[in-house]
Each structure stands twice: as structure tokens, then as C-alpha cells.
Motif scaffolding. Structure first.
Motif, PDB file in Angstrom:
ATOM      1  N   THR A 149      -9.702  -6.678  -6.862  1.00 38.63           N
ATOM      2  CA  THR A 149      -8.455  -6.694  -5.977  1.00 38.63           C
ATOM      3  C   THR A 149      -7.593  -5.643  -6.154  1.00 38.63           C
ATOM      4  OG1 THR A 149      -8.634  -9.233  -6.469  1.00 38.63           O
ATOM      5  CG2 THR A 149      -6.725  -8.434  -5.578  1.00 38.63           C
ATOM      6  N   CYS A 150      -7.211  -5.046  -7.267  1.00 39.84           N
ATOM      7  CA  CYS A 150      -6.222  -3.973  -7.535  1.00 39.84           C
ATOM      8  C   CYS A 150      -6.986  -2.786  -6.687  1.00 39.84           C
ATOM      9  CB  CYS A 150      -6.324  -3.576  -8.860  1.00 39.84           C
ATOM     10  SG  CYS A 150      -5.335  -4.769  -9.928  1.00 39.84           S
ATOM     11  N   ALA A 151      -8.317  -2.581  -6.851  1.00 43.81           N
ATOM     12  CA  ALA A 151      -8.843  -1.339  -6.108  1.00 43.81           C
ATOM     13  C   ALA A 151      -8.767  -1.567  -4.497  1.00 43.81           C
ATOM     14  CB  ALA A 151     -10.459  -1.415  -6.507  1.00 43.81           C
ATOM     15  N   PHE A 152      -9.035  -2.906  -4.109  1.00 38.66           N
ATOM     16  CA  PHE A 152      -8.944  -2.934  -2.529  1.00 38.66           C
ATOM     17  C   PHE A 152      -7.358  -2.625  -1.942  1.00 38.66           C
ATOM     18  CE2 PHE A 152      -7.724  -5.777   0.766  1.00 38.66           C
ATOM     19  CZ  PHE A 152      -8.391  -5.456   1.772  1.00 38.66           C
ATOM     20  N   LEU A 153      -6.417  -3.187  -2.928  1.00 44.25           N
ATOM     21  CA  LEU A 153      -4.966  -2.900  -2.550  1.00 44.25           C
ATOM     22  C   LEU A 153      -4.740  -1.577  -2.455  1.00 44.25           C
ATOM     23  CD1 LEU A 153      -3.508  -6.264  -4.012  1.00 44.25           C
ATOM     24  CD2 LEU A 153      -4.172  -5.743  -1.652  1.00 44.25           C
ATOM     25  N   SER A 154      -5.084  -0.772  -3.602  1.00 47.14           N
ATOM     26  CA  SER A 154      -4.606   0.732  -3.698  1.00 47.14           C
ATOM     27  C   SER A 154      -5.641   1.334  -2.737  1.00 47.14           C
ATOM     28  CB  SER A 154      -5.281   1.141  -5.190  1.00 47.14           C
ATOM     29  OG  SER A 154      -4.680   0.287  -6.142  1.00 47.14           O
ATOM     30  N   ALA A 155      -6.489   0.982  -2.256  1.00 49.89           N
ATOM     31  CA  ALA A 155      -7.053   1.971  -1.003  1.00 49.89           C
ATOM     32  C   ALA A 155      -6.260   1.526   0.286  1.00 49.89           C
ATOM     33  CB  ALA A 155      -8.711   1.356  -0.946  1.00 49.89           C
ATOM     34  N   VAL A 156      -6.058   0.245   0.412  1.00 54.40           N
ATOM     35  CA  VAL A 156      -5.300  -0.133   1.601  1.00 54.40           C
ATOM     36  C   VAL A 156      -3.800   0.608   1.718  1.00 54.40           C
ATOM     37  CG1 VAL A 156      -4.100  -1.827   3.025  1.00 54.40           C
ATOM     38  CG2 VAL A 156      -6.332  -2.288   1.976  1.00 54.40           C
ATOM     39  N   LYS A 157      -3.323   0.833   0.412  1.00 54.65           N
ATOM     40  CA  LYS A 157      -2.124   1.496   0.517  1.00 54.65           C
ATOM     41  C   LYS A 157      -2.082   2.950   0.658  1.00 54.65           C
ATOM     42  CE  LYS A 157       1.925   2.084  -2.845  1.00 54.65           C
ATOM     43  NZ  LYS A 157       2.535   1.818  -4.326  1.00 54.65           N
ATOM     44  N   GLU A 158      -3.344   3.725   0.262  1.00 56.62           N
ATOM     45  CA  GLU A 158      -3.537   4.874   0.254  1.00 56.62           C
ATOM     46  C   GLU A 158      -3.854   5.252   1.705  1.00 56.62           C
ATOM     47  OE1 GLU A 158      -6.593   6.313  -2.190  1.00 56.62           O
ATOM     48  OE2 GLU A 158      -5.329   5.845  -4.204  1.00 56.62           O
ATOM     49  N   ALA A 159      -4.476   4.255   2.304  1.00 57.48           N
ATOM     50  CA  ALA A 159      -4.976   4.555   3.856  1.00 57.48           C
ATOM     51  C   ALA A 159      -3.620   4.540   4.836  1.00 57.48           C
ATOM     52  CB  ALA A 159      -6.064   3.582   4.296  1.00 57.48           C
ATOM     53  N   ASN A 160      -2.621   3.854   4.383  1.00 56.79           N
ATOM     54  CA  ASN A 160      -1.655   3.685   5.259  1.00 56.79           C
ATOM     55  C   ASN A 160      -0.451   4.561   4.761  1.00 56.79           C
ATOM     56  OD1 ASN A 160      -2.557   1.363   6.347  1.00 56.79           O
ATOM     57  ND2 ASN A 160      -1.663  -0.017   4.999  1.00 56.79           N
TER      58      ASN A 160
END
Length: 293
Positions: free
Chosen positions: A282-293
Motif C-alpha cells: 500500500t505504501c509503495a502504491f501511494l508513493s508512486a501515485v504521489k510521485e506521478a502527480n
């Protein structure tokens, strides 16, 4: 649509097991504030495409009026969850129940559950509305005609009543001045709002939203999300939303479910999931979304 011959879990194969007898002294001891019965229930639901398992013995209960955001990476089963609930796809194992009735199965001889027939599916599915990524409006019909079509031809509603309901719903989604506009005369955000009004015209108890802003330009997303906010604030609809809009999920949802490999990998309140996720994936997914945005 005929359901696939899915296999119900053994614990649910007899109807009598769904309604256990409660002795009088036990009933008196039961708490007065018992949790409400789920409006939607997935019980050990499995869906496969060939050798790929997209939903893996999924268990999920959604209570009346609850707003649930479904997040996760592509291929994790998010949209499939909505599609099997709308019976656009069959399931291979398990049970799906809506408003206390099995959607995927029906009573057979001897009280055994058997795969549901088309008539049963249509009746139970009538409690569900869905808005898709693409608008799927009839191009030769005006906004008003698009919203009227299903209530008249599916529900058998009189045209005058359907017209009145359609006008009210188009007003609700902010399109009171667009009754006579054709889809080609509307923006993408306006077309999606017509699609929301069309789904609401069937008076569903459950609304499904499948990445409804993904086909829109960023500046048009807000108008669609505002309509969903309004529905959530002013109406008691139960809502399931698959979304990549993390900010909206955090603000709008009562519960967030993170899907991974066909299962709910983690779930909780928006604050729990977005501020204090427990699982590494979950942490990895949210971090990736944050970086993409």
C-alpha cells in the motif's frame, strides 16, 4: 444475461444456513445497536480469465449508505469487482448478494442454491446503477431522451412521468439548460453528468462509478466530482467508486479498499489508509501515485 455456473461456498449451499434460529433468551441478550445488514455482500468470490485469477476468494460487505473507494494498481481486480456486481461478467466461485438476495444464485429444489436465470438476475440487478469510463450515450438522442429511454422501456414507466424524472435529474447534475442538446453538443464532463442522471433514473439503491473521470481533461474532472459529492451529501445512496483520484477518495469515502492481486490487501478509513498505511505494498502504491502527480 445468463450467469456462469459458479460454485457457491459450501457454507451457503443450503438456504436454511442463511437464516439461523435464535432462541428467545438469546434474542433478548442481543445488543440493541446491532450492525446493519450489508446491502452488498461478496462471499468468497473468485473470477478467472483462463489461468489468471483476477478476483481471489474475495470477501467484502458494504452497508447501506456507505461510500467505498476502491484503489490499487492496474490489473488488481478493481473494475472487475464492479463488472461482476453489474453482471457484465460472470463469476467462477462464490456468492454475491444485493439487498439480502443472492444476485448470482437462486433457490432450487430442496433448498439448494443454483445459478440464477436471466429473469432473476435482471430483477436483482435493477437495484444497481453504473456509470462507466466512457459515456455510452445514444448519439441520436438529446440529453433528456437519453435519460428517459431506460425508465420507459425497462421499467415500463409512462413517458410523462419519465420526462418529469429526467428533467429533475438533469437539474440535479447541473444540466437544466441542456435538455435538448445532443451528445455532440456537450463537453465530456457534461456527457458524463448525463450518464450519471441516466443511471439515477432507474432509482438504484447502489451506484457504481468506474473511473468516471479517466476520459476527461483535468479541468472537466471537477464538475463530475462535484456532482458525486452532491449525491453523497444529499442522498442516501450506497456508492462504490473505482478511482485514481486519491484526493477525492480521501475526502469523499467512508472507507478505502486497496486492491492487490485480486484481494483486499488493506482497508480502513481514508485517514488510516492515506496517513498511516500498514502494508508495504500500500505504501509503495501511494508513493508512486504521489510521485506521478
Amino acid at each position: 444475461m445468463t450467469s456462469s455456473a459458479s460454485t457457491p461456498p459450501a457454507a451457503f449451499s443450503q438456504l436454511s444456513t442463511l437464516t439461523p434460529t435464535v432462541a428467545p433468551h438469546e434474542a433478548n441478550a442481543m445488543p440493541l445497536s446491532a450492525a446493519p445488514a450489508p446491502l452488498v455482500s461478496f462471499k468468497e468470490v473468485t473470477k478467472r480469465y483462463g489461468n489468471f485469477t483476477v478476483l481471489d476468494k474475495l470477501d467484502l460487505n458494504i452497508t447501506p449508505g456507505e461510500k467505498v473507494a476502491i484503489i490499487g494498481p492496474s490489473g488488481s481486480g478493481k473494475s472487475t469487482l464492479l463488472r461482476v456486481l453489474m453482471t457484465l461478467e460472470g463469476i467462477d466461485e462464490g456468492l454475491i448478494e444485493v439487498d439480502g438476495e443472492s444476485l448470482t444464485h437462486m433457490p432450487g429444489r430442496g433448498g439448494l442454491l443454483v445459478p440464477a436465470n436471466d429473469r432473476h438476475i435482471r430483477r436483482v440487478r435493477g437495484k444497481i446503477g453504473m456509470v462507466f469510463q466512457s459515456f455510452n450515450l445514444f448519439p441520436h438522442m438529446t440529453a433528456l431522451q437519453n435519460v428517459i429511454e431506460a425508465p420507459v422501456h425497462v421499467l415500463g414507466m409512462k413517458t410523462a412521468e419519465a420526462r418529469e424524472r429526467a428533467a429533475d435529474l438533469l437539474e440535479l447534475v447541473g444540466l437544466g439548460s441542456k435538455f435538448d442538446h445532443y451528445p455532440s453538443q456537450l463537453s465530456g464532463g457534461q456527457q458524463q453528468r448525463v450518464a450519471i442522471a441516466r443511471a439515477l433514473a432507474m432509482r438504484p439503491k447502489v451506484m457504481l462509478f468506474d473511473e468516471v473521470t479517466s476520459a476527461l481533461d483535468p479541468e472537466l474532472c471537477g464538475e463530475v466530482l462535484n456532482v458525486i459529492r452532491k449525491l453523497g451529501a444529499e442522498h442516501s445512496l450506497t456508492m462504490l467508486m473505482v478511482t485514481h483520484q486519491m484526493g477525492f477518495a480521501r475526502e469523499f469515502a467512508d472507507r478505502v479498499c486497496f486492491f492487490y492481486k485480486g484481494q483486499i490487501h488493506e482497508q480502513g478509513t481514508p485517514a488510516q489508509i492515506f496517513e498511516h498505511p500498514r502494508e508495504e505494498r500500500t505504501c509503495a502504491f501511494l508513493s508512486a501515485v504521489k510521485e506521478a502527480n
